[in-house]
Write an enzyme that holds these catalytic residues in place. Structure first.
Site, PDB file in Angstrom:
ATOM      1  N   GLY B  40     -11.173  11.183   0.685  1.00  0.00           N
ATOM      2  CA  GLY B  40     -10.303  10.120   0.207  1.00  0.00           C
ATOM      3  C   GLY B  40     -11.096   8.937  -0.306  1.00  0.00           C
ATOM      4  O   GLY B  40     -12.147   8.583   0.238  1.00  0.00           O
ATOM      5  N   GLY B  45     -10.654   5.121   2.407  1.00  0.00           N
ATOM      6  CA  GLY B  45     -11.781   6.025   2.194  1.00  0.00           C
ATOM      7  C   GLY B  45     -12.939   5.368   1.464  1.00  0.00           C
ATOM      8  O   GLY B  45     -14.098   5.502   1.876  1.00  0.00           O
ATOM      9  N   HIS B 266      11.776   1.864   1.061  1.00  0.00           N
ATOM     10  CA  HIS B 266      11.601   0.518   0.513  1.00  0.00           C
ATOM     11  C   HIS B 266      12.851   0.121  -0.248  1.00  0.00           C
ATOM     12  O   HIS B 266      13.370   0.896  -1.040  1.00  0.00           O
ATOM     13  CB  HIS B 266      10.387   0.539  -0.424  1.00  0.00           C
ATOM     14  CG  HIS B 266       9.910  -0.820  -0.808  1.00  0.00           C
ATOM     15  ND1 HIS B 266      10.629  -1.652  -1.624  1.00  0.00           N
ATOM     16  CD2 HIS B 266       8.778  -1.478  -0.481  1.00  0.00           C
ATOM     17  CE1 HIS B 266       9.950  -2.777  -1.780  1.00  0.00           C
ATOM     18  NE2 HIS B 266       8.826  -2.699  -1.109  1.00  0.00           N
ATOM     19  N   ARG B 330      12.173  -4.437   5.593  1.00  0.00           N
ATOM     20  CA  ARG B 330      12.529  -3.373   4.663  1.00  0.00           C
ATOM     21  C   ARG B 330      13.584  -2.420   5.180  1.00  0.00           C
ATOM     22  O   ARG B 330      14.507  -2.046   4.454  1.00  0.00           O
ATOM     23  CB  ARG B 330      11.279  -2.550   4.376  1.00  0.00           C
ATOM     24  CG  ARG B 330      10.300  -3.349   3.601  1.00  0.00           C
ATOM     25  CD  ARG B 330       9.029  -2.588   3.400  1.00  0.00           C
ATOM     26  NE  ARG B 330       8.199  -3.390   2.519  1.00  0.00           N
ATOM     27  CZ  ARG B 330       6.969  -3.095   2.190  1.00  0.00           C
ATOM     28  NH1 ARG B 330       6.393  -2.013   2.690  1.00  0.00           N
ATOM     29  NH2 ARG B 330       6.295  -3.869   1.377  1.00  0.00           N
ATOM     30  N   HIS B 401       8.677   5.281   0.597  1.00  0.00           N
ATOM     31  CA  HIS B 401       7.588   4.454   0.131  1.00  0.00           C
ATOM     32  C   HIS B 401       6.320   4.597   0.955  1.00  0.00           C
ATOM     33  O   HIS B 401       5.207   4.561   0.445  1.00  0.00           O
ATOM     34  CB  HIS B 401       8.068   3.006   0.196  1.00  0.00           C
ATOM     35  CG  HIS B 401       7.028   2.004  -0.149  1.00  0.00           C
ATOM     36  ND1 HIS B 401       6.388   2.015  -1.357  1.00  0.00           N
ATOM     37  CD2 HIS B 401       6.498   0.981   0.541  1.00  0.00           C
ATOM     38  CE1 HIS B 401       5.516   1.030  -1.388  1.00  0.00           C
ATOM     39  NE2 HIS B 401       5.546   0.402  -0.240  1.00  0.00           N
TER      40      HIS B 401
HETATM   41  C1  LIG Z   1       3.978   1.470  -5.283  1.00  0.00           C
HETATM   42  C2  LIG Z   1       3.347   1.042  -4.003  1.00  0.00           C
HETATM   43  C3  LIG Z   1       3.108  -0.290  -3.766  1.00  0.00           C
HETATM   44  C4  LIG Z   1       2.515  -0.702  -2.579  1.00  0.00           C
HETATM   45  N1  LIG Z   1       2.289  -2.023  -2.375  1.00  0.00           N
HETATM   46  C5  LIG Z   1       1.680  -2.427  -1.236  1.00  0.00           C
HETATM   47  C6  LIG Z   1       1.387  -3.797  -1.033  1.00  0.00           C
HETATM   48  O1  LIG Z   1       1.689  -4.642  -1.859  1.00  0.00           O
HETATM   49  N2  LIG Z   1       0.770  -4.149   0.105  1.00  0.00           N
HETATM   50  C7  LIG Z   1       0.414  -3.234   1.052  1.00  0.00           C
HETATM   51  O2  LIG Z   1      -0.170  -3.623   2.049  1.00  0.00           O
HETATM   52  N3  LIG Z   1       0.670  -1.922   0.877  1.00  0.00           N
HETATM   53  C8  LIG Z   1       1.298  -1.495  -0.237  1.00  0.00           C
HETATM   54  N4  LIG Z   1       1.562  -0.165  -0.416  1.00  0.00           N
HETATM   55  C9  LIG Z   1       1.068   0.817   0.552  1.00  0.00           C
HETATM   56  C10 LIG Z   1      -0.406   1.070   0.327  1.00  0.00           C
HETATM   57  O3  LIG Z   1      -0.693   1.044  -1.046  1.00  0.00           O
HETATM   58  C11 LIG Z   1      -0.884   2.398   0.866  1.00  0.00           C
HETATM   59  O4  LIG Z   1      -0.403   2.593   2.141  1.00  0.00           O
HETATM   60  C12 LIG Z   1      -2.396   2.415   0.934  1.00  0.00           C
HETATM   61  O5  LIG Z   1      -2.941   2.072  -0.297  1.00  0.00           O
HETATM   62  C13 LIG Z   1      -2.918   3.759   1.381  1.00  0.00           C
HETATM   63  O6  LIG Z   1      -4.310   3.755   1.271  1.00  0.00           O
HETATM   64  P1  LIG Z   1      -5.185   4.943   1.812  1.00  0.00           P
HETATM   65  O7  LIG Z   1      -6.584   4.597   1.530  1.00  0.00           O
HETATM   66  O8  LIG Z   1      -4.811   5.239   3.223  1.00  0.00           O
HETATM   67  O9  LIG Z   1      -4.742   6.225   0.982  1.00  0.00           O
HETATM   68  P2  LIG Z   1      -4.599   6.535  -0.656  1.00  0.00           P
HETATM   69  O10 LIG Z   1      -4.842   5.316  -1.416  1.00  0.00           O
HETATM   70  O11 LIG Z   1      -3.350   7.247  -0.746  1.00  0.00           O
HETATM   71  O12 LIG Z   1      -5.813   7.464  -0.904  1.00  0.00           O
HETATM   72  C14 LIG Z   1      -5.825   8.814  -0.555  1.00  0.00           C
HETATM   73  C15 LIG Z   1      -7.118   9.408  -1.037  1.00  0.00           C
HETATM   74  O13 LIG Z   1      -7.279  10.677  -0.451  1.00  0.00           O
HETATM   75  C16 LIG Z   1      -7.527  11.648  -1.439  1.00  0.00           C
HETATM   76  N5  LIG Z   1      -6.918  12.873  -0.970  1.00  0.00           N
HETATM   77  C17 LIG Z   1      -5.663  13.069  -0.515  1.00  0.00           C
HETATM   78  N6  LIG Z   1      -5.483  14.339  -0.153  1.00  0.00           N
HETATM   79  C18 LIG Z   1      -6.647  14.972  -0.377  1.00  0.00           C
HETATM   80  C19 LIG Z   1      -7.088  16.302  -0.212  1.00  0.00           C
HETATM   81  N7  LIG Z   1      -6.294  17.248   0.271  1.00  0.00           N
HETATM   82  N8  LIG Z   1      -8.363  16.601  -0.574  1.00  0.00           N
HETATM   83  C20 LIG Z   1      -9.187  15.644  -1.068  1.00  0.00           C
HETATM   84  N9  LIG Z   1      -8.817  14.366  -1.223  1.00  0.00           N
HETATM   85  C21 LIG Z   1      -7.573  14.047  -0.895  1.00  0.00           C
HETATM   86  C22 LIG Z   1      -6.918  11.107  -2.695  1.00  0.00           C
HETATM   87  O14 LIG Z   1      -7.551  11.680  -3.803  1.00  0.00           O
HETATM   88  C23 LIG Z   1      -7.213   9.632  -2.546  1.00  0.00           C
HETATM   89  O15 LIG Z   1      -8.517   9.370  -2.969  1.00  0.00           O
HETATM   90  C24 LIG Z   1       2.177   0.255  -1.598  1.00  0.00           C
HETATM   91  C25 LIG Z   1       2.422   1.600  -1.834  1.00  0.00           C
HETATM   92  C26 LIG Z   1       3.034   1.995  -3.020  1.00  0.00           C
HETATM   93  C27 LIG Z   1       3.366   3.434  -3.211  1.00  0.00           C
END
Ligand SMILES: Cc1cc2nc3c(=O)[nH]c(=O)nc-3n(C[C@H](O)[C@H](O)[C@H](O)COP(=O)(O)OP(=O)(O)OC[C@H]3O[C@@H](n4cnc5c(N)ncnc54)[C@H](O)[C@@H]3O)c2cc1C
Ligand code: SF4
Ligand code: FES
Lengths: 251, 638
Positions: B40, B45, B266, B330, B401
């Site tokens: 990730g 990540g 959301h 929310r 969401h």
């Molecule tokens: C439209 C939207 C707006 C948002 N706005 C906000 C906000 O304003 N404030 C806030 O705090 N939160 C917000 N959120 C929530 C927040 O964006 C997410 O919860 C957060 O960014 C998740 O980050 P992460 O690093 O955990 O995962 P992600 O950013 O989802 O990253 C996942 C990573 O894992 C990789 N991956 C996944 N599965 C696999 C696999 N099987 N094999 C290899 N790689 C894989 C992907 O390629 C990616 O690189 C929002 C969410 C959305 C959808």
């Protein structure tokens, strides 16, 4: 919202992996709701192809909200289609008319080798960032965030440059396949901020060198990039890069 | 196995400091002998991979997209919380902690949340040093806004692109480590399985998404930061490739899955337009700061909004919750919108929408001020709907969401598999039954920049490792074999329905029965519907193309196959939790005012599920939550 549907003829670039040359193939997109996005329209065509036991069109996409920079194709000769400041995933079918023929081709550039159908390899853009598109700071050592005030306009100008989504449309639109707009956006973003100044000279030199090594062409002020950029990055950034570059070379 | 959250002893405010001191350190010269896999490149990540490399570990970093910068985190709009109290309006680490615990409806761990609130301040400092262009005021200092129901201004933002700017910061730190050879990048790879050696997480089986090759990689520890599973609902605000596969494979290898039924809906998304819709678009909830939510008082009123006089409008949030009004959390806002639509008061063509009206704000502040705050959001709305929100009220409807559930982790962010750490949205840890706005970005970055760099050291320093070798260890060979078999199986069904048809059907079942409100009857029905659908999938799906090529249909098929199993786990969890809390609203458990009614006596716990075999009921494990610092109260936003 009145749901209206249109019918279209698509001519889509198909090329298998490893194949030297591809070809345009004709498909019919039927009963396309004008509320759909361009990519949803391709989804419908792909669903149809699948049902007819044919391989669907391969295309890159992910966020479908115009921010990840993953999508992109040349649509009727225009990168990301003809709407101003719009990525392909945010181009909606209400901008097309019933009976239109739409030609869909991949980004074409020496530095972006084709992988399959509409998918190209843009890893050269990551390589340019690796060359210096960062501020060298390790986690843990930063002073209080408000210790260094930065004038609102400066932050705003840096923000405008930082809005680049790395889609590569500027390269695809440029007759020389130059990546200058992309590089200048990152150089400007960091050079404008006081945190980015200590490495500014080194950064611009390294990034420009890497751009050349990756096989991108030279910038000859064609300004197509600015017209096609979905995030409205302006050639003002290129002028700023040039100033930074000259300053670095002569100091 | 008894779940041990490994919460350090001592007073809440000192736990993390004390723990950091107690953790064993890896000698600087030894760090380079350790290899760490990070799956990730989202906020969690990328920040983890970059920081671990800064410390001297060798990192292998994987993602699905063609570049790490495109991870789903890029799409976050609204902002990131931090208890800086720059606004001098009474914020503090304690208040952020308290708001998060309460907002999560008292189903999160106190110690984790307190640490998160503490680290929030370090995140902002680091991000500014990286050059993130946060919004600033005239004096050049950082600007804050109040967000998602908070009564203080603690949200830092970069226009409507906070996620993008934060991710580009983490990505640039990552690129710096790539350039000096400390991180090796593996984009366009999908994790297909986790490899355990001697019971410890030691590697991955991945599919190269360009060539279709099945590859293996080893390491001393594996960090999953693979995001949330909202796409189990088919339509959600998540990016198209967001999946449960990575987490689910780990679950099948022995990592417990915690609170899978805690999903967040959301309130402010653009309503659905048709069957072929591929995803839903979120409108930042900052819009609720100035927009007023309403529906016509009379069910079925089809007049244009401007033709409906004030006296015939129901500003239902303001009326029902006078002190929080449009800014209720929310889950509350979403449920109320659905309730109005269920009563036939929904608007728009489908009746599945409510108005979000800016006309009063425009009258009060002028169009320029409103454009200054929300210009890009208004443009986005107009681009998608073709309607001008300066003239007509927006139409919004709730959409899936975020997923609070995820792999169970202890205080060190380690799962029940030794050496498997889980960060960001993929774990379950900090948001309880409902996440507050602007807290996911904070958690992802806290986990990656400031927690894992310490806790993984504690694990590595204390563990002895056998030598593994991807090319001849039997565990890796077995892994390749299993993955290859599964791919062949998907390709050989050769039935008559497409993967998206199954995904759509699954999504509808879950949305109807395991969405904004749930009840036992619906959940039980959904359980058998999903089973039937899954059986049909394996008999009648058609996946075109081959395994040894770039094949997006095959990628989707694998993800949907996992969702079809995972959906059942969600429902089992929802059935077992006989109370309402946060995003889990069981209609049998509500207060007289239709609020979620918790049962603290019997359900003040984390439900962690252990895989016991295909088509078997998973085993239930309980982590009791104890609240020593806050008093459990009924959430009230009146
Ligand atoms: C439209 C939207 C707006 C948002 N706005 C906000 C906000 O304003 N404030 C806030 O705090 N939160 C917000 N959120 C929530 C927040 O964006 C997410 O919860 C957060 O960014 C998740 O980050 P992460 O690093 O955990 O995962 P992600 O950013 O989802 O990253 C996942 C990573 O894992 C990789 N991956 C996944 N599965 C696999 C696999 N099987 N094999 C290899 N790689 C894989 C992907 O390629 C990616 O690189 C929002 C969410 C959305 C959808
Ligand atoms: S400058 Fe514009 S066109 Fe070029 S990569 Fe960035 S966003 Fe895309
Ligand atoms: S799919 Fe992300 S920008 Fe188009």
């Amino acid at each position: 919202m009145i749901s209206k549907t249109i019918n279209l003829t698509l001519k889509v670039w198909r090329q298998n992996r490893g194949e030297k040359k591809g070809r345009l193939e004709t498909y019919h997109a039927k009963d396309i709701s004008v509320d759909m996005s361009f990519l949803e329209m391709i989804d419908v065509v792909n669903e149809d192809l699948t049902k007819n036991r044919k391989e669907p069109i391969a295309f890159d996409h992910d966020c479908r909200e115009g921010i990840c920079g993953m999508c992109g194709a040349v649509v009727n000769g225009r990168t990301h289609g003809h709407e101003k400041e719009t990525t392909l995933c945010q181009l909606h079918m209400r901008h097309f008319s019933d009976g239109d023929t739409i030609v869909i081709e991949p980004w074409r550039s020496r530095a972006f080798p084709l992988i399959k159908d509409l998918i190209v390899d843009r890893s050269a853009l990551d390589k340019i960032i690796q060359a210096g598109g960062y501020i060298s700071v390790n986690a843990g050592g930063a002073p209080d965030a408000n210790a260094l005030p930065i004038a609102g306009e400066v932050a705003e100008t840096a923000f405008i440059a930082a809005a680049c989504i790395g889609c590569g449309a500027c390269v695809a639109a440029c007759p020389n396949a130059s990546a200058m707009l992309f590089v200048s956006a990152k150089v400007s973003h960091l050079a404008l901020l006081p945190q980015g100044r200590p490495e500014a000279a080194k950064r611009v030199q390294a990034m420009v060198r890497q751009m050349d090594e990756c096989g991108f062409g030279n910038c000859s002020n064609e300004t197509e990039c600015e017209v096609e950029c979905p995030k409205g990055i302006s050639i003002v950034e290129i002028a700023r890069l040039n100033r930074e570059f000259l300053k670095a070379e002569f100091s | 196995m008894k779940l041990d959250a490994k919460i350090p002893a001592g007073p809440l405010a000192e736990k993390w400091d004390q723990h950091r001191f107690n953790l064993k350190l890896v000698n600087p010269a030894n760090k380079k002998k350790f290899e760490i896999i990070v799956v990730g490149t989202g906020l969690a990540g990328a920040s983890a991979a970059a920081t671990l490399a800064e410390l001297g570990y060798h990192v292998k970093n994987f993602c699905i997209q063609d570049s790490p910068r495109r991870a789903h985190s890029i799409a976050a709009q609204g902002g990131i919380n931090a208890a800086k109290n720059y606004a001098n309006d009474g914020d503090s680490v304690w208040r952020l902690f308290y708001d998060t615990v309460k907002g999560g409806d008292f189903r999160a761990r106190e110690a984790n949340v307190y640490r998160l609130a503490q680290l929030s301040c370090n995140i902002i400092d680091h991000c500014v040093a990286q050059g993130i262009p946060f919004a600033r005021d005239y004096g050049g200092f950082l600007d804050n806004r109040s967000f998602g129901g908070a009564q203080v201004s603690r949200t830092f933002y970069a226009k409507g692109q906070t996620g993008q700017q934060l991710l580009l910061g983490a990505y640039s730190a990552l690129m710096r480590q790539v350039s000096i050879g400390m991180v090796k990048l593996f984009p366009r790879r999908e994790m297909m399985d986790l490899v355990l050696v001697d019971g410890k997480a030691r590697g991955l089986v991945v599919r190269n998404l360009i060539t279709g090759e099945i590859e293996t990689y080893d390491a001393h520890a594996v960090v999953l930061a693979t995001g949330g599973y909202g796409n189990v609902f088919n339509l959600s605000t998540n990016a198209m490739s967001s999946n449960v596969t990575a987490a689910f494979r780990a679950y099948k290898k022995g990592a417990y899955f915690a609170n899978p039924c805690f999903t967040q809906i959301h309130p402010t998304c653009i309503p659905v337009h048709g069957t072929f819709q591929s995803k839903l678009t979120l409108m930042s909830e900052s819009l609720r700061n100035d927009g007023r939510v309403w529906v016509p008082k009379k069910p079925g009123d089809k007049r244009l909004p401007r033709d409906i006089p004030e006296s015939e409008r129901d500003y239902f949030l303001e009326n029902k919750y006078p002190s929080f009004g449009n800014l209720v959390p929310r889950d509350v806002a979403s449920r109320n919108a659905k309730e109005q639509c269920d009563k036939g008061k929904g608007v728009g063509e489908t009746g599945l929408a409510v108005y979000l009206d800016f006309s009063d704000a425009i009258k009060r502040d002028g169009e320029n001020v409103i454009a200054g705050k929300y210009g890009n959001l208004f443009e986005m709305y107009e681009k998608i709907t073709g309607d001008n929100p300066y003239k007509n009220p927006m139409m919004i409807f709730p959409a899936v969401h975020y997923t609070m559930g995820g792999l169970w982790v202890d205080y060190n962010l380690m799962s029940t598999i030794p050496g498997l750490f889980v960060l960001g949205e993929a774990n379950f840890s900090d948001h309880g039954a409902n996440r507050l706005g602007a807290s996911a970005l904070m958690q992802g970055l806290a986990d990656g920049y400031f927690v894992i760099p310490y806790t993984i050291g504690g694990y590595l320093a204390q563990t002895s490792f056998s030598k593994v070798n991807v090319s001849d260890s039997k565990e890796f060979k077995q892994g390749i074999d299993d993955v290859q078999k599964r791919i062949n199986k998907l390709l050989s069904v050769n039935g008559n329905r497409t993967v998206s048809e199954f995904h759509r059907e699954l999504g509808l079942i879950l949305w109807d029965h395991c969405g904004m409100s749930r009840n036992e009857e619906g959940l039980s029905k959904a359980l058998s519907m999903i089973r039937d659908l899954r059986h049909e999938f394996w008999e009648n799906v058609y996946v075109p193309g081959t395994g040894n090529d770039l094949n997006q249909s095959l990628e989707n098929a694998g993800r949907v196959a996992d969702f079809l199993e995972f959906g059942e786990l969600m429902i089992n969890d929802a059935l077992a939790r006989k109370e309402s809390c946060g995003g889990h609203f069981n209609t049998a458990f509500q207060t007289e005012e239709n609020e979620a009614k918790r049962d603290d006596e019997n359900f003040c716990h984390v439900a962690a599920w252990e895989y016991t075999g295909d088509d078997q009921k998973p085993d239930f494990h309980k982590e009791s939550l104890s609240f020593e610092n806050v008093e459990l109260t009924q959430r009230s936003y009146k």
